[in-house]
Design an enzyme around this catalytic site. Structure first.
Site, PDB file in Angstrom:
ATOM      1  CG  ASP A 152      44.773  65.392 -11.257  1.00 30.94           C
ATOM      2  OD1 ASP A 152      45.644  66.632 -11.340  1.00 30.94           O
ATOM      3  OD2 ASP A 152      43.527  65.673 -10.781  1.00 30.94           O
ATOM      4  CG  HIS A 187      35.372  73.724 -10.044  1.00 29.80           C
ATOM      5  ND1 HIS A 187      36.335  73.279  -9.313  1.00 29.80           N
ATOM      6  CD2 HIS A 187      35.671  74.230 -11.107  1.00 29.80           C
ATOM      7  CE1 HIS A 187      37.388  73.645  -9.810  1.00 29.80           C
ATOM      8  NE2 HIS A 187      37.259  74.407 -10.904  1.00 29.80           N
ATOM      9  CG  ASP A 204      39.989  65.390 -11.829  1.00 28.26           C
ATOM     10  OD1 ASP A 204      40.713  65.928 -11.236  1.00 28.26           O
ATOM     11  OD2 ASP A 204      39.137  65.888 -12.649  1.00 28.26           O
ATOM     12  CG  ASP A 231      48.865  72.085 -11.664  1.00 30.99           C
ATOM     13  OD1 ASP A 231      47.655  71.503 -11.441  1.00 30.99           O
ATOM     14  OD2 ASP A 231      49.005  72.981 -11.034  1.00 30.99           O
ATOM     15  CB  THR A 258      32.739  71.251  -6.174  1.00 35.02           C
ATOM     16  OG1 THR A 258      34.022  72.111  -6.646  1.00 35.02           O
ATOM     17  CG2 THR A 258      31.357  71.838  -6.324  1.00 35.02           C
ATOM     18  CE  LYS A 284      35.160  67.444  -4.183  1.00 33.12           C
ATOM     19  NZ  LYS A 284      36.178  68.601  -4.176  1.00 33.12           N
ATOM     20  CD  GLU A 333      44.193  68.675 -14.408  1.00 32.61           C
ATOM     21  OE1 GLU A 333      44.632  68.013 -13.534  1.00 32.61           O
ATOM     22  OE2 GLU A 333      43.708  69.711 -14.686  1.00 32.61           O
ATOM     23  CB  THR A 364      45.103  73.457  -9.695  1.00 31.43           C
ATOM     24  OG1 THR A 364      45.643  72.342 -10.028  1.00 31.43           O
ATOM     25  CG2 THR A 364      45.949  74.678  -9.900  1.00 31.43           C
TER      26      THR A 364
HETATM   27  N1  LIG Z   1      33.686  73.018 -13.830  1.00 32.68           N
HETATM   28  C1  LIG Z   1      34.825  72.724 -13.883  1.00 32.68           C
HETATM   29  N2  LIG Z   1      35.829  73.074 -14.812  1.00 32.68           N
HETATM   30  C2  LIG Z   1      37.042  72.474 -14.943  1.00 32.68           C
HETATM   31  N3  LIG Z   1      37.479  71.618 -14.001  1.00 32.68           N
HETATM   32  C3  LIG Z   1      36.826  71.234 -12.962  1.00 32.68           C
HETATM   33  C4  LIG Z   1      35.400  71.652 -13.197  1.00 32.68           C
HETATM   34  N4  LIG Z   1      34.877  70.913 -12.062  1.00 32.68           N
HETATM   35  C5  LIG Z   1      35.641  70.148 -11.650  1.00 32.68           C
HETATM   36  N5  LIG Z   1      36.851  70.103 -11.880  1.00 32.68           N
HETATM   37  C6  LIG Z   1      38.024  69.625 -11.915  1.00 32.68           C
HETATM   38  O1  LIG Z   1      37.687  68.339 -10.978  1.00 32.68           O
HETATM   39  C7  LIG Z   1      38.874  68.472  -9.928  1.00 32.68           C
HETATM   40  C8  LIG Z   1      38.071  68.387  -8.794  1.00 32.68           C
HETATM   41  O2  LIG Z   1      37.441  69.813  -8.730  1.00 32.68           O
HETATM   42  P1  LIG Z   1      36.730  70.194  -7.080  1.00 32.68           P
HETATM   43  O3  LIG Z   1      37.934  70.660  -6.478  1.00 32.68           O
HETATM   44  O4  LIG Z   1      35.990  71.635  -7.616  1.00 32.68           O
HETATM   45  O5  LIG Z   1      35.910  69.383  -6.685  1.00 32.68           O
HETATM   46  C9  LIG Z   1      39.693  69.292 -10.172  1.00 32.68           C
HETATM   47  O6  LIG Z   1      40.911  69.086 -10.890  1.00 32.68           O
HETATM   48  P2  LIG Z   1      42.404  69.724 -10.776  1.00 32.68           P
HETATM   49  O7  LIG Z   1      42.400  70.827  -9.499  1.00 32.68           O
HETATM   50  O8  LIG Z   1      43.297  68.859 -10.955  1.00 32.68           O
HETATM   51  O9  LIG Z   1      42.358  70.643 -12.053  1.00 32.68           O
HETATM   52  C10 LIG Z   1      39.144  70.376 -11.030  1.00 32.68           C
HETATM   53  O10 LIG Z   1      39.849  71.240 -12.075  1.00 32.68           O
HETATM   54 MG   LIG Z   2      42.096  67.096 -10.509  1.00 35.93          MG
HETATM   55 MG   LIG Z   3      43.352  71.111 -13.419  1.00 34.94          MG
HETATM   56 MG   LIG Z   4      45.003  68.410 -11.611  1.00 37.03          MG
END
Ligand SMILES: Nc1ncnc2c1ncn2[C@@H]1O[C@H](COP(=O)(O)O)[C@@H](OP(=O)(O)O)[C@H]1O
Ligand SMILES: [Mg+2]
Ligand SMILES: [Mg+2]
Ligand SMILES: [Mg+2]
Length: 290
Positions: free
Chosen positions: A98, A179, A228, A32, A176, A205, A55, A103
Site C-alpha cells: 500500500d 469510511h 491495508d 499514490d 475509520t 490505526k 493497491e 489517501t
Molecule cells: N468503503 C471503502 N471504500 C474504499 N476504500 C476503503 C473503504 N473503507 C476503507 N477503505 C480503505 O482502507 C484503508 C483504511 O481506511 P480508513 O482510513 O477509512 O480506516 C484506506 O486505504 P487507502 O487510503 O490506502 O486507500 C481506505 O481506502
Molecule cells: Mg490503505
Molecule cells: Mg486507496
Molecule cells: Mg493506499
C-alpha cells in the site's frame, strides 16, 4: 519505503496532487501512483521472481533512476533471521504494497495519518512488515526529525519504535474517520468505550495500538484490502497483538486470495484479550459480514 515516503512529501510540497476518483469515497493521487512505482521497481529489480501486489496496480517500468533503492537497512541485517524463514523459496512469498495508506487524510492535510505499507506473507501468513510514517514529527522544528520506519518479523520481534501497552481501567477504540457507516457505529456503541479515536489509515490505526494509545481497532466493513492489513498485521503480531476478521478468523495473504477483507477487521493491542472483543461484536453486525 523511506524513498517512497520522500516522494509523497515532495509531491505534497509541489502542491499538484493529481487526484483521480477510483470509486465512491476512494481517491488516488500522484503520490499514490509514484510511491507505488518506486516500491515496485526497487523490489522487482532485487527480487525478479517475487510476487508483489500493489493497491494501484501500477507497472514498474520507466521510473527515474533515483527512485530505485536496492541497499538494505544494516541494523535489520544484523539481526538473526528466524530459522523458519532461511530457506523459503520466493514462490512461497507474496508481498502486499500500500504505497500510501490514508489517501483521504493526505488530501485533507492530516499528514501524520499517512503511512507506506510493505507486508510480506509466507505461505499465506502475514509474517513481516514495514510501516513507514513519512510525516512523523512533521510539526516539530527540525526537518531531520521527520519520518520514521517501524518493522516487525514474527518470531524475531520489532524495531523502530518503543512498544507500549494500552492503559488499564478504561477502554479506547480506534476506527475509520472517512469510511464509517451504521454497522461500524453499531459495533462501536456495543463496547461502551471511554473514547473513540476516529483517524485515517489502517497503518496509522495499528500504530495507535502498538504505542498504547488504543486497545482495539474495530472496523466491521468490507472496505479494507489485503495491502491495508498485511504489514500492520505482521508488525502487530510480532509484538504480541492480533489482527483478524471481526469473527476472530485469520485472513490469508497468498497471491490468489481475494483482495477485500470481506469479513471486516478487528485488531487488538499487546496484552488485550482478543476473543473477549470478538464476543462483544453484536450478532447483527456479525451476520452482515459473514
Ligand atoms: N468503503 C471503502 N471504500 C474504499 N476504500 C476503503 C473503504 N473503507 C476503507 N477503505 C480503505 O482502507 C484503508 C483504511 O481506511 P480508513 O482510513 O477509512 O480506516 C484506506 O486505504 P487507502 O487510503 O490506502 O486507500 C481506505 O481506502
Ligand atoms: Mg490503505
Ligand atoms: Mg486507496
Ligand atoms: Mg493506499
Amino acid at each position: 519505503a523511506t524513498r517512497a515516503g520522500k516522494i509523497i512529501r515532495d509531491i505534497m510540497s509541489r502542491g499538484e496532487l493529481g487526484i483521480v476518483e477510483k470509486g465512491k469515497n476512494d481517491l488516488q493521487t500522484e503520490a499514490d501512483r509514484s510511491a507505488e512505482r518506486c516500491l515496485m521497481a526497487s523490489l522487482s529489480q532485487q527480487y525478479p521472481n517475487l510476487t508483489i501486489i500493489g493497491e494501484e496496480g501500477g507497472s514498474s517500468c520507466e521510473v527515474p533512476s533515483d527512485w530505485i533503492v536496492t541497499d538494505c537497512d544494516q541494523h535489520v541485517l544484523l539481526q538473526q533471521c528466524p530459522s523458519e524463514y532461511i530457506d523459503v523459496p520466493s514462490s512461497d512469498v507474496t508481498v502486499w504494497i500500500d504505497p500510501l495508506d490514508g489517501t483521504t487524510e493526505y488530501t485533507q492535510g492530516l499528514l501524520d495519518h499517512v503511512t507506506v505499507l510493505v507486508g510480506i506473507s509466507v505461505r499465506g501468513k502475514a509474517v513481516g512488515g514495514v510501516i513507514h510514517q513519512p510525516y512523523y514529527n512533521y510539526k516539530s522544528e527540525s526537518a531531520d526529525l521527520m519520518g520514521r520506519t517501524l518493522w516487525g518479523l514474527v518470531g524475531l520481534g520489532t524495531g523502530g519504535f518503543q512498544p507500549v501497552a494500552p492503559p488499564t481501567g478504561k477502554l479506547i477504540l480506534t476506527t475509520t474517520r472517512s469510511h464509517s457507516n451504521d454497522l461500524v457505529n453499531m459495533a462501536l456503541e456495543a463496547f461502551k468505550p471511554d473514547d473513540i479515536l476516529r483517524v485515517g489509515g489502517a497503518g496509522h490505526k495499528v500504530l495507535l495500538l502498538m504505542e498504547g494509545k488504543a486497545h482495539a481497532y474495530v472496523f466491521p466493513s468490507k472496505g479494507c484490502k489485503k495491502w491495508d492489513t498485511c504489514a500492520p498485521e505482521a508488525v502487530l503480531t510480532a509484538m504480541g497483538g492480533k489482527l483478524t476478521d471481526i469473527h476472530g478468523g485469520a485472513y490469508e495473504y497468498h497471491k490468489e486470495v481475494e483482495h477485500p477483507n470481506l469479513r471486516g477487521v478487528l485488531a487488538t493491542a499487546q496484552g488485550v484479550d482478543h476473543s473477549a472483543f470478538v464476543k462483544k461484536i453484536p450478532q447483527e453486525v456479525r451476520d452482515a459480514l459473514s
